[in-house]
Write a protein that holds these residues in place. Structure first.
Motif, PDB file in Angstrom:
ATOM      1  N   TYR A 252       0.660  -1.171  -0.129  1.00  0.00           N
ATOM      2  CA  TYR A 252       0.039  -0.018  -0.150  1.00  0.00           C
ATOM      3  C   TYR A 252       0.902   1.056   0.018  1.00  0.00           C
TER       4      TYR A 252
ATOM      5  N   VAL B 206       2.483   2.029  -3.442  1.00  0.00           N
ATOM      6  CA  VAL B 206       1.574   2.502  -4.477  1.00  0.00           C
ATOM      7  C   VAL B 206       0.916   3.784  -4.289  1.00  0.00           C
ATOM      8  N   GLU B 207       0.771   4.288  -2.923  1.00  0.00           N
ATOM      9  CA  GLU B 207       0.339   5.541  -2.839  1.00  0.00           C
ATOM     10  C   GLU B 207       0.588   6.618  -3.443  1.00  0.00           C
TER      11      GLU B 207
ATOM     12  N   THR C  42       1.194   7.173  -6.805  1.00  0.00           N
ATOM     13  CA  THR C  42       1.618   6.798  -8.008  1.00  0.00           C
ATOM     14  C   THR C  42       0.793   6.316  -8.859  1.00  0.00           C
ATOM     15  N   GLU C  43       1.433   6.148 -10.109  1.00  0.00           N
ATOM     16  CA  GLU C  43       0.610   5.581 -11.188  1.00  0.00           C
ATOM     17  C   GLU C  43       0.731   4.093 -11.336  1.00  0.00           C
ATOM     18  N   LYS C  44       1.536   3.745 -10.386  1.00  0.00           N
ATOM     19  CA  LYS C  44       1.654   2.014 -10.381  1.00  0.00           C
ATOM     20  C   LYS C  44       0.266   1.256 -10.423  1.00  0.00           C
ATOM     21  N   ALA C  45       0.434   0.142 -11.341  1.00  0.00           N
ATOM     22  CA  ALA C  45      -0.795  -0.624 -11.521  1.00  0.00           C
ATOM     23  C   ALA C  45      -0.341  -2.286 -10.795  1.00  0.00           C
TER      24      ALA C  45
ATOM     25  N   GLU D   2      -9.475  -3.462  -4.662  1.00  0.00           N
ATOM     26  CA  GLU D   2      -9.498  -2.066  -4.657  1.00  0.00           C
ATOM     27  C   GLU D   2      -9.424  -1.469  -2.962  1.00  0.00           C
TER      28      GLU D   2
ATOM     29  N   LEU E  99      -6.051  -1.101  -1.406  1.00  0.00           N
ATOM     30  CA  LEU E  99      -5.128  -0.235  -1.958  1.00  0.00           C
ATOM     31  C   LEU E  99      -5.664   1.067  -2.036  1.00  0.00           C
TER      32      LEU E  99
ATOM     33  N   THR F  38      -6.258   3.339  -7.875  1.00  0.00           N
ATOM     34  CA  THR F  38      -5.281   2.832  -8.174  1.00  0.00           C
ATOM     35  C   THR F  38      -5.683   1.609  -9.217  1.00  0.00           C
TER      36      THR F  38
END
Length: 269
Positions: free
Chosen positions: A86, A89-90, A92-95, A109, A112, A116
């Motif tokens: 988590y 990823v926060e 950012t544009e990570k998938a 979802e 996350l 996201t």
């Protein structure tokens, strides 16, 4: 990323059958900068030594360094993995892409940061020989990455976009499918042995038959293949009558339905 000349940074959490197969194929392509994390250190050492894949010391470390994170763990382990990644990823544009059976996009979802990009892929074990099949879907933020994720999974077989409402059925059909075919193959071998054929000969005959039939089915429908083999009053027709009396087709329907129900149960549906 297209047009930049830079390789996409792809990380795989879980180097089991599916994650490991994908990792090997992606490494062979040379198209990606790869990282892997796993609870078994010996696996990490092997992938690092044999394939030049970066071994991350934790799931959080892997997520920090990757743009596309593929979660290839058991369904019941997904929530824990999402909690670990988590912070990375926060903002950012990570998938995040999951291959866990039964775990919905909504559930992912929930674990996350809002917004996201989340994708679901359901592959099967045939990925290990590059002849797998997979279905894929995404949430709205993930749609921009659908083509790229589909391209990643094409390294291990055919990929089809499918609505998420059909994922549990697809899990039952093709995710479990190799086991059904193996069960049928074993039954054929055993039947051959009962008729007096040596076991190794029966195994070779059945394996060659399945391989050849798979090629035929690429060009013809199952009904066409069946009708080419089955002549009126012949041996195949006799076999079909006996199998129908034993409930063969009904057993297949029931088995796929039971697997689909189990997939729904894994996701708490």
């Amino acid at each position: 990323m297209e047009g930049t000349g830079r390789k996409r940074r792809v990380g795989i959490i879980g180097a089991g059958k599916i994650g490991g197969s994908l990792l090997v194929r992606l490494a062979a392509s040379g198209d990606y900068e790869l990282s892997v994390s796993d609870t078994h250190p010996e696996r990490l050492a092997e992938y690092e030594r044999s394939y030049g894949v970066g071994a991350a010391s934790s799931n959080a470390e892997l997520a920090e360094g990757c743009e596309i994170i593929i979660v290839a763990v058991k369904p019941w382990d997904v929530a824990g993995v999402l909690h670990e990644i988590y912070p990375a990823v926060e903002g950012t544009e990570k998938a995040v892409t999951s291959v866990a059976a039964g775990v919905s996009i909504a559930s992912i979802e929930d674990g996350l940061p809002p917004g996201t990009a989340v994708l679901r892929v359901m592959p099967n074990v045939c990925a290990s020989v590059g002849l797998g099949s997979a279905v894929v879907t995404s949430n709205e933020p993930g749609r921009r990455l659908l083509p790229e994720v589909m391209a990643i999974f094409r390294h291990v077989g055919d990929v089809i976009e499918l609505p998420e409402r059909l994922f549990d059925a697809a899990t039952a059909l093709h995710g479990s499918g190799p086991a059904y075919v193996a069960l049928f193959a074993d039954a054929l071998i055993q039947a051959g042995v009962r008729e007096g054929i040596p076991r190794e000969v029966a195994r070779r005959l059945v394996n060659a038959t399945l391989q050849g039939t798979a090629v035929l089915l690429k060009e013809q429908s199952p009904h066409q293949v069946r009708d080419e083999v089955m002549t009126p009053g012949g041996t195949t027709a006799a076999a079909f009558v006996a199998m129908e009396k034993a409930g063969f087709v009904g057993a297949v329907y029931d088995g796929v339905n039971a697997a689909a129900e189990r997939a729904r149960g894994l996701g708490g549906k």
